[in-house]
Design a protein around this motif. Sequence first.
Motif, PDB file in Angstrom:
ATOM      1  N   ILE A  64     -20.789 -15.668   1.605  1.00 54.43           N
ATOM      2  CA  ILE A  64     -20.294 -14.483   2.315  1.00 54.43           C
ATOM      3  C   ILE A  64     -18.791 -14.602   2.547  1.00 54.43           C
ATOM      4  O   ILE A  64     -18.032 -13.647   2.359  1.00 54.43           O
ATOM      5  N   GLY A  65     -18.350 -15.794   2.964  1.00 60.74           N
ATOM      6  CA  GLY A  65     -16.931 -16.002   3.240  1.00 60.74           C
ATOM      7  C   GLY A  65     -16.059 -15.736   2.024  1.00 60.74           C
ATOM      8  O   GLY A  65     -15.032 -15.053   2.115  1.00 60.74           O
ATOM      9  N   VAL A  66     -16.479 -16.248   0.868  1.00 58.04           N
ATOM     10  CA  VAL A  66     -15.695 -16.067  -0.357  1.00 58.04           C
ATOM     11  C   VAL A  66     -15.658 -14.602  -0.771  1.00 58.04           C
ATOM     12  O   VAL A  66     -14.585 -14.033  -1.043  1.00 58.04           O
ATOM     13  N   VAL A  67     -16.834 -13.954  -0.811  1.00 55.82           N
ATOM     14  CA  VAL A  67     -16.905 -12.557  -1.254  1.00 55.82           C
ATOM     15  C   VAL A  67     -16.150 -11.648  -0.286  1.00 55.82           C
ATOM     16  O   VAL A  67     -15.415 -10.742  -0.702  1.00 55.82           O
ATOM     17  N   ALA A  68     -16.310 -11.880   1.015  1.00 60.86           N
ATOM     18  CA  ALA A  68     -15.642 -11.041   2.013  1.00 60.86           C
ATOM     19  C   ALA A  68     -14.126 -11.227   1.958  1.00 60.86           C
ATOM     20  O   ALA A  68     -13.365 -10.252   2.059  1.00 60.86           O
ATOM     21  N   ALA A  69     -13.662 -12.466   1.800  1.00 58.32           N
ATOM     22  CA  ALA A  69     -12.219 -12.728   1.740  1.00 58.32           C
ATOM     23  C   ALA A  69     -11.597 -12.061   0.518  1.00 58.32           C
ATOM     24  O   ALA A  69     -10.531 -11.437   0.606  1.00 58.32           O
ATOM     25  N   VAL A  70     -12.268 -12.182  -0.628  1.00 57.53           N
ATOM     26  CA  VAL A  70     -11.769 -11.529  -1.839  1.00 57.53           C
ATOM     27  C   VAL A  70     -11.786 -10.015  -1.662  1.00 57.53           C
ATOM     28  O   VAL A  70     -10.822  -9.311  -2.014  1.00 57.53           O
ATOM     29  N   GLY A  71     -12.874  -9.492  -1.094  1.00 59.66           N
ATOM     30  CA  GLY A  71     -12.969  -8.048  -0.850  1.00 59.66           C
ATOM     31  C   GLY A  71     -11.886  -7.558   0.093  1.00 59.66           C
ATOM     32  O   GLY A  71     -11.328  -6.466  -0.097  1.00 59.66           O
ATOM     33  N   LEU A  72     -11.559  -8.373   1.090  1.00 55.77           N
ATOM     34  CA  LEU A  72     -10.502  -8.002   2.037  1.00 55.77           C
ATOM     35  C   LEU A  72      -9.176  -7.823   1.313  1.00 55.77           C
ATOM     36  O   LEU A  72      -8.472  -6.823   1.529  1.00 55.77           O
ATOM     37  N   PHE A  73      -8.818  -8.763   0.447  1.00 56.86           N
ATOM     38  CA  PHE A  73      -7.519  -8.666  -0.215  1.00 56.86           C
ATOM     39  C   PHE A  73      -7.514  -7.663  -1.363  1.00 56.86           C
ATOM     40  O   PHE A  73      -6.448  -7.183  -1.751  1.00 56.86           O
ATOM     41  N   VAL A  74      -8.690  -7.333  -1.884  1.00 58.52           N
ATOM     42  CA  VAL A  74      -8.758  -6.184  -2.796  1.00 58.52           C
ATOM     43  C   VAL A  74      -8.417  -4.910  -2.019  1.00 58.52           C
ATOM     44  O   VAL A  74      -7.678  -4.045  -2.502  1.00 58.52           O
ATOM     45  N   GLY A  75      -8.918  -4.818  -0.798  1.00 53.41           N
ATOM     46  CA  GLY A  75      -8.579  -3.693   0.071  1.00 53.41           C
ATOM     47  C   GLY A  75      -7.097  -3.655   0.402  1.00 53.41           C
ATOM     48  O   GLY A  75      -6.484  -2.579   0.434  1.00 53.41           O
ATOM     49  N   VAL A  76      -6.499  -4.840   0.624  1.00 49.69           N
ATOM     50  CA  VAL A  76      -5.065  -4.906   0.892  1.00 49.69           C
ATOM     51  C   VAL A  76      -4.281  -4.428  -0.329  1.00 49.69           C
ATOM     52  O   VAL A  76      -3.288  -3.691  -0.197  1.00 49.69           O
ATOM     53  N   LEU A  77      -4.727  -4.825  -1.518  1.00 45.49           N
ATOM     54  CA  LEU A  77      -4.062  -4.379  -2.741  1.00 45.49           C
ATOM     55  C   LEU A  77      -4.133  -2.865  -2.877  1.00 45.49           C
ATOM     56  O   LEU A  77      -3.130  -2.210  -3.206  1.00 45.49           O
ATOM     57  N   LEU A  78      -5.304  -2.288  -2.613  1.00 50.08           N
ATOM     58  CA  LEU A  78      -5.443  -0.828  -2.693  1.00 50.08           C
ATOM     59  C   LEU A  78      -4.585  -0.143  -1.632  1.00 50.08           C
ATOM     60  O   LEU A  78      -4.027   0.934  -1.867  1.00 50.08           O
ATOM     61  N   HIS A  79      -4.473  -0.762  -0.463  1.00 51.78           N
ATOM     62  CA  HIS A  79      -3.594  -0.258   0.597  1.00 51.78           C
ATOM     63  C   HIS A  79      -2.151  -0.168   0.088  1.00 51.78           C
ATOM     64  O   HIS A  79      -1.480   0.861   0.264  1.00 51.78           O
ATOM     65  N   GLU A  80      -1.685  -1.248  -0.562  1.00 51.41           N
ATOM     66  CA  GLU A  80      -0.321  -1.260  -1.089  1.00 51.41           C
ATOM     67  C   GLU A  80      -0.161  -0.289  -2.253  1.00 51.41           C
ATOM     68  O   GLU A  80       0.904   0.310  -2.432  1.00 51.41           O
ATOM     69  N   LEU A  81      -1.211  -0.117  -3.043  1.00 48.36           N
ATOM     70  CA  LEU A  81      -1.160   0.870  -4.117  1.00 48.36           C
ATOM     71  C   LEU A  81      -1.063   2.284  -3.547  1.00 48.36           C
ATOM     72  O   LEU A  81      -0.453   3.166  -4.157  1.00 48.36           O
ATOM     73  N   GLY A  82      -1.652   2.497  -2.377  1.00 45.45           N
ATOM     74  CA  GLY A  82      -1.511   3.789  -1.709  1.00 45.45           C
ATOM     75  C   GLY A  82      -0.059   4.083  -1.396  1.00 45.45           C
ATOM     76  O   GLY A  82       0.448   5.186  -1.656  1.00 45.45           O
ATOM     77  N   HIS A  83       0.644   3.074  -0.842  1.00 42.99           N
ATOM     78  CA  HIS A  83       2.086   3.223  -0.616  1.00 42.99           C
ATOM     79  C   HIS A  83       2.808   3.494  -1.940  1.00 42.99           C
ATOM     80  O   HIS A  83       3.660   4.381  -2.035  1.00 42.99           O
ATOM     81  N   SER A  84       2.463   2.697  -2.942  1.00 38.18           N
ATOM     82  CA  SER A  84       3.199   2.723  -4.205  1.00 38.18           C
ATOM     83  C   SER A  84       3.046   4.050  -4.936  1.00 38.18           C
ATOM     84  O   SER A  84       4.031   4.615  -5.430  1.00 38.18           O
ATOM     85  N   VAL A  85       1.816   4.526  -5.028  1.00 43.77           N
ATOM     86  CA  VAL A  85       1.580   5.784  -5.742  1.00 43.77           C
ATOM     87  C   VAL A  85       2.316   6.933  -5.061  1.00 43.77           C
ATOM     88  O   VAL A  85       2.917   7.789  -5.717  1.00 43.77           O
ATOM     89  N   THR A  86       2.292   6.942  -3.740  1.00 43.74           N
ATOM     90  CA  THR A  86       2.995   8.002  -3.002  1.00 43.74           C
ATOM     91  C   THR A  86       4.494   7.905  -3.229  1.00 43.74           C
ATOM     92  O   THR A  86       5.172   8.914  -3.437  1.00 43.74           O
TER      93      THR A  86
END
Length: 391
Positions: A64-86
Amino acid sequence: MRSLTIGRVLDIPIRINVSLLLFLPILVWLIAGQIELYADVVNAVSPTTVDAEVLTEGETPWIIGVVAAVGLFVGVLLHELGHSVTAMRYGIGIASITLWIFGGLARMEDLPEDWSIEFWVALAGPVTSVALAGICYLALFAIPSSAPAVLIFVVAWLAVINLTLAIFNMLPAFPMDGGRIFRALLARNRPYVEATAIAAKTGRFFGVAMVLVGVLNFAPLLALVGFFVYVAAGAESRVVTLRDLLRDVRADDLLQTDSSTVGTDTTVQDLLQRMFEDRRTGYPVLDANGRLAGLVSLGALRSVPPADRSTVTVADVMSRDPPTVSIETPAFDVLERLAETGSDRVVVLEDDRLVGTLDNEAIVAYIDLVQGIGPLPETETPDATPPDGYA
């Protein structure tokens, strides 16, 4: 710390900072050790109840720790892509996106000073995180109750954590997203530098508050985030002030226009003597054909032992790929170039022809002068005012 490029998304280089690689095992350990605590939150939002005892058996917490941590930073990447695309929709280029210990950083080629552009670019990140939280929440209703408890737990956890991060990012703690939105709103009716100063002061207040809360509640990560916010707020405020002071200044306004150069065969001993006579600490180096061969500075000469200075030549110690700029380059861009290369001066060219050099001292002296006397009134400004230019 170094960053490793792992790929590109929308032609934007995606990098992982070494700090994240060092922090990920700690994050996995933190998540794995608090499964029971998180289970209560997960069951509050999930239509399917998960059994905390099942989630804490054997190696399950670590999975759970590994999958959740990776999922968290995938979310962070998408967050930054939101800034970038705009930002890209407004014509702002994105140099890279870096994931690091404190989340993500979309490095823009030019930070917008138009308040409306900054508002929407800053808001896009939290909106993306809220959308991710919503998608994860809705996914819980599509996942059958017979699905593995680990899957239900991780999806629900990501829904909660993405919403939490969106809310946290909306704090007016400049330079976090909420702080940038705050500055954008301030800049509607006041100068950008003043708006930045107010936002930075507010950001430093929140930074101190985060450090205190983190220390008192034994939350070291929050304290580190607070320290970062405090330092970054002051640093960006200084950069904005500096950019404003150099707004209409080009390289040819400040460069040393004398044509003093040295040849590649000049000995270190002779050059040291010339530096003493000229009161200079650096020279462009020309080859036998009169072409730019490099740049030599006092720092490079110091590395030569005194006994060897009469035999070692400039060609042996010079920088063979000196930073160069054109005469039209804005002075602020010159400072950025100096910071990127670690050099103390740049060579200024016009149509590939050597014009002179420009060093840190000349730029700092100009800044000190402007800060000492203030900007000239409009009527006293010379007619040949250089065009505006930004990094």
